[in-house]
Motif scaffolding. Structure first.
Motif, mmCIF file in Angstrom:
data_model
loop_
_atom_site.group_PDB
_atom_site.id
_atom_site.type_symbol
_atom_site.label_atom_id
_atom_site.label_comp_id
_atom_site.label_asym_id
_atom_site.label_seq_id
_atom_site.Cartn_x
_atom_site.Cartn_y
_atom_site.Cartn_z
ATOM 1 N N THR A 173 0.825 -1.215 0.000
ATOM 2 C CA THR A 173 0.000 0.000 0.000
ATOM 3 C C THR A 173 0.853 1.256 0.000
ATOM 4 O OG1 THR A 173 -1.856 -1.081 1.105
ATOM 5 C CG2 THR A 173 -1.716 1.320 1.300
ATOM 6 N N PHE A 174 1.829 1.330 0.918
ATOM 7 C CA PHE A 174 2.603 2.557 1.012
ATOM 8 C C PHE A 174 3.669 2.663 -0.062
ATOM 9 C CE2 PHE A 174 0.361 2.630 4.925
ATOM 10 C CZ PHE A 174 0.070 3.969 5.068
ATOM 11 N N GLY A 175 4.132 1.546 -0.562
ATOM 12 C CA GLY A 175 5.008 1.612 -1.727
ATOM 13 C C GLY A 175 4.273 2.244 -2.894
ATOM 14 N N ALA A 176 3.013 1.826 -3.100
ATOM 15 C CA ALA A 176 2.206 2.373 -4.196
ATOM 16 C C ALA A 176 1.927 3.855 -3.986
ATOM 17 C CB ALA A 176 0.891 1.596 -4.318
ATOM 18 N N VAL A 177 1.527 4.228 -2.771
ATOM 19 C CA VAL A 177 1.216 5.636 -2.477
ATOM 20 C C VAL A 177 2.433 6.522 -2.707
ATOM 21 C CG1 VAL A 177 0.662 7.262 -0.623
ATOM 22 C CG2 VAL A 177 -0.670 5.156 -0.870
ATOM 23 N N MET A 178 3.594 6.079 -2.239
ATOM 24 C CA MET A 178 4.778 6.933 -2.341
ATOM 25 C C MET A 178 5.333 7.001 -3.764
ATOM 26 S SD MET A 178 5.039 8.452 0.398
ATOM 27 C CE MET A 178 3.879 8.297 1.758
ATOM 28 N N ARG A 179 5.131 5.955 -4.545
ATOM 29 C CA ARG A 179 5.517 6.051 -5.966
ATOM 30 C C ARG A 179 4.607 7.041 -6.694
ATOM 31 N NH1 ARG A 179 6.874 0.543 -5.205
ATOM 32 N NH2 ARG A 179 4.713 -0.074 -5.572
ATOM 33 N N VAL A 180 3.306 6.997 -6.395
ATOM 34 C CA VAL A 180 2.380 7.956 -7.003
ATOM 35 C C VAL A 180 2.724 9.378 -6.561
ATOM 36 C CG1 VAL A 180 -0.025 8.735 -7.104
ATOM 37 C CG2 VAL A 180 0.496 6.294 -7.264
ATOM 38 N N ARG A 181 3.031 9.546 -5.271
ATOM 39 C CA ARG A 181 3.415 10.868 -4.761
ATOM 40 C C ARG A 181 4.632 11.401 -5.503
ATOM 41 N NH1 ARG A 181 3.180 13.838 0.549
ATOM 42 N NH2 ARG A 181 5.002 15.213 0.508
ATOM 43 N N SER A 182 5.621 10.541 -5.696
ATOM 44 C CA SER A 182 6.845 10.952 -6.383
ATOM 45 C C SER A 182 6.559 11.361 -7.827
ATOM 46 C CB SER A 182 7.863 9.811 -6.351
ATOM 47 O OG SER A 182 9.029 10.152 -7.076
ATOM 48 N N LYS A 183 5.743 10.585 -8.519
ATOM 49 C CA LYS A 183 5.417 10.913 -9.909
ATOM 50 C C LYS A 183 4.613 12.210 -9.996
ATOM 51 C CE LYS A 183 7.258 7.356 -12.062
ATOM 52 N NZ LYS A 183 8.402 7.526 -12.992
ATOM 53 N N LEU A 184 3.713 12.422 -9.031
ATOM 54 C CA LEU A 184 2.955 13.672 -9.014
ATOM 55 C C LEU A 184 3.885 14.870 -8.831
ATOM 56 C CD1 LEU A 184 -0.231 12.852 -6.881
ATOM 57 C CD2 LEU A 184 -0.221 13.742 -9.216
ATOM 58 N N ALA A 185 4.863 14.730 -7.918
ATOM 59 C CA ALA A 185 5.804 15.828 -7.670
ATOM 60 C C ALA A 185 6.601 16.141 -8.931
ATOM 61 C CB ALA A 185 6.744 15.470 -6.518
ATOM 62 N N GLN A 218 -5.360 18.859 -14.431
ATOM 63 C CA GLN A 218 -5.594 17.791 -15.406
ATOM 64 C C GLN A 218 -4.286 17.227 -15.940
ATOM 65 O OE1 GLN A 218 -8.413 19.728 -18.140
ATOM 66 N NE2 GLN A 218 -10.080 18.577 -17.194
ATOM 67 N N TYR A 219 -3.275 18.069 -16.057
ATOM 68 C CA TYR A 219 -1.973 17.600 -16.547
ATOM 69 C C TYR A 219 -1.350 16.606 -15.573
ATOM 70 C CZ TYR A 219 2.853 17.675 -18.238
ATOM 71 O OH TYR A 219 4.101 17.304 -18.709
ATOM 72 N N VAL A 220 -1.287 16.966 -14.291
ATOM 73 C CA VAL A 220 -0.594 16.102 -13.329
ATOM 74 C C VAL A 220 -1.363 14.806 -13.099
ATOM 75 C CG1 VAL A 220 0.642 17.998 -12.240
ATOM 76 C CG2 VAL A 220 -1.563 17.295 -11.295
ATOM 77 N N LEU A 221 -2.706 14.876 -13.126
ATOM 78 C CA LEU A 221 -3.487 13.645 -12.955
ATOM 79 C C LEU A 221 -3.360 12.738 -14.175
ATOM 80 C CD1 LEU A 221 -6.740 14.941 -11.195
ATOM 81 C CD2 LEU A 221 -4.845 13.657 -10.176
ATOM 82 N N LYS A 222 -3.332 13.338 -15.358
ATOM 83 C CA LYS A 222 -3.150 12.526 -16.571
ATOM 84 C C LYS A 222 -1.774 11.859 -16.548
ATOM 85 C CE LYS A 222 -3.751 12.759 -21.594
ATOM 86 N NZ LYS A 222 -2.506 12.169 -22.072
ATOM 87 N N TYR A 223 -0.786 12.570 -15.993
ATOM 88 C CA TYR A 223 0.569 12.026 -15.937
ATOM 89 C C TYR A 223 0.602 10.732 -15.129
ATOM 90 C CZ TYR A 223 5.644 11.831 -15.491
ATOM 91 O OH TYR A 223 6.962 11.424 -15.551
ATOM 92 N N ARG A 236 -3.282 16.974 -0.174
ATOM 93 C CA ARG A 236 -4.685 16.875 -0.578
ATOM 94 C C ARG A 236 -4.789 16.291 -1.985
ATOM 95 N NH1 ARG A 236 -9.171 20.053 1.224
ATOM 96 N NH2 ARG A 236 -8.028 20.160 3.167
ATOM 97 N N LEU A 237 -3.866 16.675 -2.859
ATOM 98 C CA LEU A 237 -3.834 16.135 -4.219
ATOM 99 C C LEU A 237 -3.477 14.644 -4.200
ATOM 100 C CD1 LEU A 237 -3.884 16.616 -7.316
ATOM 101 C CD2 LEU A 237 -1.458 17.203 -7.158
ATOM 102 N N VAL A 238 -2.481 14.268 -3.392
ATOM 103 C CA VAL A 238 -2.085 12.861 -3.308
ATOM 104 C C VAL A 238 -3.227 12.032 -2.720
ATOM 105 C CG1 VAL A 238 -0.403 11.216 -2.385
ATOM 106 C CG2 VAL A 238 0.342 13.516 -3.033
ATOM 107 N N LEU A 239 -3.937 12.582 -1.753
ATOM 108 C CA LEU A 239 -5.082 11.908 -1.147
ATOM 109 C C LEU A 239 -6.123 11.588 -2.216
ATOM 110 C CD1 LEU A 239 -5.692 11.317 1.936
ATOM 111 C CD2 LEU A 239 -7.191 13.300 1.864
#
Length: 480
Positions: free
Chosen positions: A129-141, A267-272, A454-457
Motif C-alpha cells: 500500500t505505502f510503496g504504491a502511495v509513495m511512488r504515485v506521490r513521487s510521480k505527481l511531484a 488535469q496535466y498532473v493527474l493525466k501524468y 490533498r492532491l495525493v489523497l
C-alpha cells in the motif's frame, strides 16, 4: 554482470541474459521460490533457487525482510502469475532479518490496519500500500515541476522562516534560539524578541504566497513548491501540522486566467499518473474497494478511484458564482430536510466540505469552480470587486474531497490593499515590503494554492492525510 531493477526485468525481453538484481525478500516458499522486491514496482520477481547446489547456511538466512543480491538467468516462467523469472546462480545475503524480530513488525505477511502501520512509519513504505502511495506521490511531484517548467514558470524557493502571517490565521509555530527557561524580558515583563536570533518575533511559514507575488512582479510567472506549517490543534483525517504547498503566481493575469491555469495544471498532473502509475493505481483502487465493503453506504466513495480521476480529466469544470451556489444549496433537499450538518440559511455562510461535495457529486456532477466570495470570509490580499462586498476569489471543488484549490486575483491597488489590511488588523509595518510592490509598476496578478497532500489523497484514494506523507506531523506526534 548487468545490474537491473526488478521493474526493468519484469518488462525485459532479453530471455537467457544473465543479470544481477538486489532487493528485499517478500516471501520464500519451499526453500526454493524467492519473491523479491526492490521498491521500483508493485510487483515482485520470482527467483528460483537450486537448493541442492546452494549453501545450507545461506538458505537459512533467506527470511522475509532480508536484503539479498541475486545473480542469475532471466527465463520465461513455468508457473502462473508471472511472465519471467530468474534462475538463481548465486545469492549474497546483504542484510539479515531474524524471523522472531520480523514477527514484531508490520513486515510479517498479514493484513495490518493503517493505524498500526503509522506506528511503524519507518517500515511501512515496504508494504504494498505505502510503496504504491509513495511512488504515485513521487510521480505527481515530478509532474508538478514538469508542467510549470514546460509553461515557462520559474521555480522560487520562498522562506521557511518568516516574520509575517500570510493567511492572518495566527496559528503558527514560533522560531527562537532563546533560553526558554529564562528568556530576556523588557521593562513591562514581556519577552524581548529584539534579543532573539533574528531580532524580532519569527515563525515557520504557513504560505510562500506573499514572497512569490514579489517575484512574479519581476519574473512574470513563478511557482513555489515547499513545506508549510500550521499549529492548528486538530486531529482530523484532513489536517497536518507540516504539509507541502504548490503556489503559482502570475503577473498580468486576472481571475479567469487563474482558473484556466489551475484547471489545466490539475488535469496535466493527474493525466501524468494515469500514464505512469497504472499498476499502482489499479492496486490502490482494489484496496479501496475492499476497504469500503465494511463501511456504511453513506461513507463510501462516490466512485471507484480511476473513475474518479477520469471524472476530473474528462469533464469540463463548471464555473459558478458563490451567490448562485448559495441559492442552489439553500433550496436543496439536504438543506430543506436538515440533512446537512451545517444548514445554509443566508448569503455569507462559509461553505463546508458537505456543501462542496453536494455541488460536485449531486447537483452539477462535474468538477466545480466557485468564484466571487464574500470579502468577510476571505483573506486581505484578494481583489475587491466593484460591489464592495465580494472579492475575486476562486475555489476548485472535487468529488470525495471538496475544495482542492484556493486562489484569487490579488489586490493590486495600494490604497484598497492598505485599507483592507487596516480593517482586518494586518500589521502594515510588518508587510511594508509587500505594500511597496503596489507602488512601483503595480499590475493585475493572480495565483492559487494547492495542498500537495490533498492532491495525493485524491489521486490514491487514501482516506487519511497522514497516510500520504512519509512521516506525518500532527498534535502530540513528532515520532520518526
Amino acid at each position: 554482470m548487468i545490474t537491473k531493477k526488478v521493474s526493468e526485468l519484469l518488462q525485459s525481453d532479453q530471455i537467457l541474459q544473465e543479470y544481477k538484481v538486489s532487493g528485499w525478500v517478500r516471501a520464500f516458499r519451499s526453500n526454493r521460490f524467492i519473491a523479491l522486491n526492490d521498491g521500483s514496482t508493485l510487483h515482485n520477481i520470482q527467483c528460483v533457487v537450486d537448493f541442492e547446489n546452494t549453501d545450507e547456511e545461506v538458505l537459512k538466512q533467506i527470511n522475509i525482510g532480508a536484503a539479498v543480491a541475486i545473480e542469475g538467468t532471466l527465463k520465461e516462467s513455468e508457473g502462473k502469475g508471472q511472465r519471467v523469472e530468474i534462475e538463481v546462480k548465486s545469492i549474497e545475503i546483504l542484510g539479515e532479518a531474524q524471523p522472531e524480530d520480523i514477527k514484531k513488525t508490520i513486515l510479517q505477511p498479514k493484513r495490518h490496519s493503517l493505524e498500526k502501520l503509522r506506528e511503524q512509519a519507518h517500515l511501512r513504505v515496504r508494504t504494498n500500500t505505502f510503496g504504491a502511495v509513495m511512488r504515485v506521490r513521487s510521480k505527481l511531484a515530478f509532474a508538478v515541476h514538469e508542467y510549470f517548467n514546460n509553461k515557462g514558470f520559474y521555480y522560487v524557493n520562498t522562506p521557511v522562516i518568516t516574520g509575517s502571517d500570510a493567511e492572518g490565521a495566527g496559528e503558527m509555530f514560533k522560531v527562537t534560539n532563546m533560553d526558554l527557561k529564562n528568556p530576556p524580558k523588557d521593562e513591562k515583563g514581556n519577552i524581548d524578541f529584539s534579543k532573539d536570533f533574528f531580532g524580532k518575533e519569527t515563525n515557520l511559514t504557513v504560505s510562500g504566497q506573499l514572497e512569490a507575488e514579489t517575484f512574479a512582479l519581476g519574473l512574470g510567472q513563478v511557482y513555489t513548491f515547499g513545506p508549510t506549517f500550521r499549529a492548528e490543534n486538530s486531529n482530523t483525517s484532513r489536517h497536518l501540522a507540516e504539509f507541502w504547498m504548490i503556489e503559482p503566481e502570475v503577473a498580468f493575469c486576472d481571475l479567469e486566467g487563474n482558473i484556466d491555469l489551475a484547471e489545466d495544471f490539475i488535469q496535466y498532473v493527474l493525466k501524468y499518473i494515469t500514464e505512469h502509475c497504472k499498476d499502482d493505481l489499479e492496486f490502490l483502487e482494489n484496496r479501496l474497494l475492499q476497504e469500503e465493503k465494511s463501511k456504511p453506504e453513506k461513507d463510501r466513495s462516490p466512485m471507484p478511484l480511476r473513475e474518479k480521476i477520469d471524472f476530473v480529466l474528462k469533464n469540463n469544470f463548471k464555473r459558478v458564482s458563490y451567490t448562485e451556489a448559495i441559492d442552489i444549496l439553500k433550496n436543496s433537499k439536504p438543506n430543506k430536510k436538515k440533512k446537512f450538518n451545517y444548514i445554509i440559511e443566508e448569503w455569507g455562510a462559509d461553505l463546508q466540505s458537505e456543501h462542496e461535495r453536494y455541488l460536485v457529486e449531486k447537483h452539477f456532477k462535474c468538477p466545480v469552480v466557485l468564484f466571487d466570495y464574500p470579502a468577510d470570509i476571505k483573506a486581505f490580499y484578494m481583489r475587491l470587486n466593484d460591489d464592495g462586498k465580494t472579492v475575486r476569489a476562486m475555489d476548485i471543488l472535487f468529488p470525495g474531497i471538496g475544495e482542492i484549490v484556493g486562489g484569487s486575483q490579488r489586490e493590486e491597488r495600494y490604497d484598497v490593499l492598505l485599507s483592507k489590511m487596516k480593517e482586518l488588523g494586518v500589521d502594515e509595518k510588518e508587510l511594508w515590503w509587500y505594500l511597496e510592490t503596489r507602488k512601483f509598476g503595480t499590475c493585475k496578478h493572480s495565483g492559487f494554492g494547492l495542498g500537495f497532500e490533498r492532491l495525493v489523497l485524491f489521486a490514491t484514494g487514501m482516506t487519511n492525510i497522514r497516510d500520504v506523507i512519509p512521516y506525518p506531523r500532527t498534535p502530540q506526534n513528532a515520532e520518526f
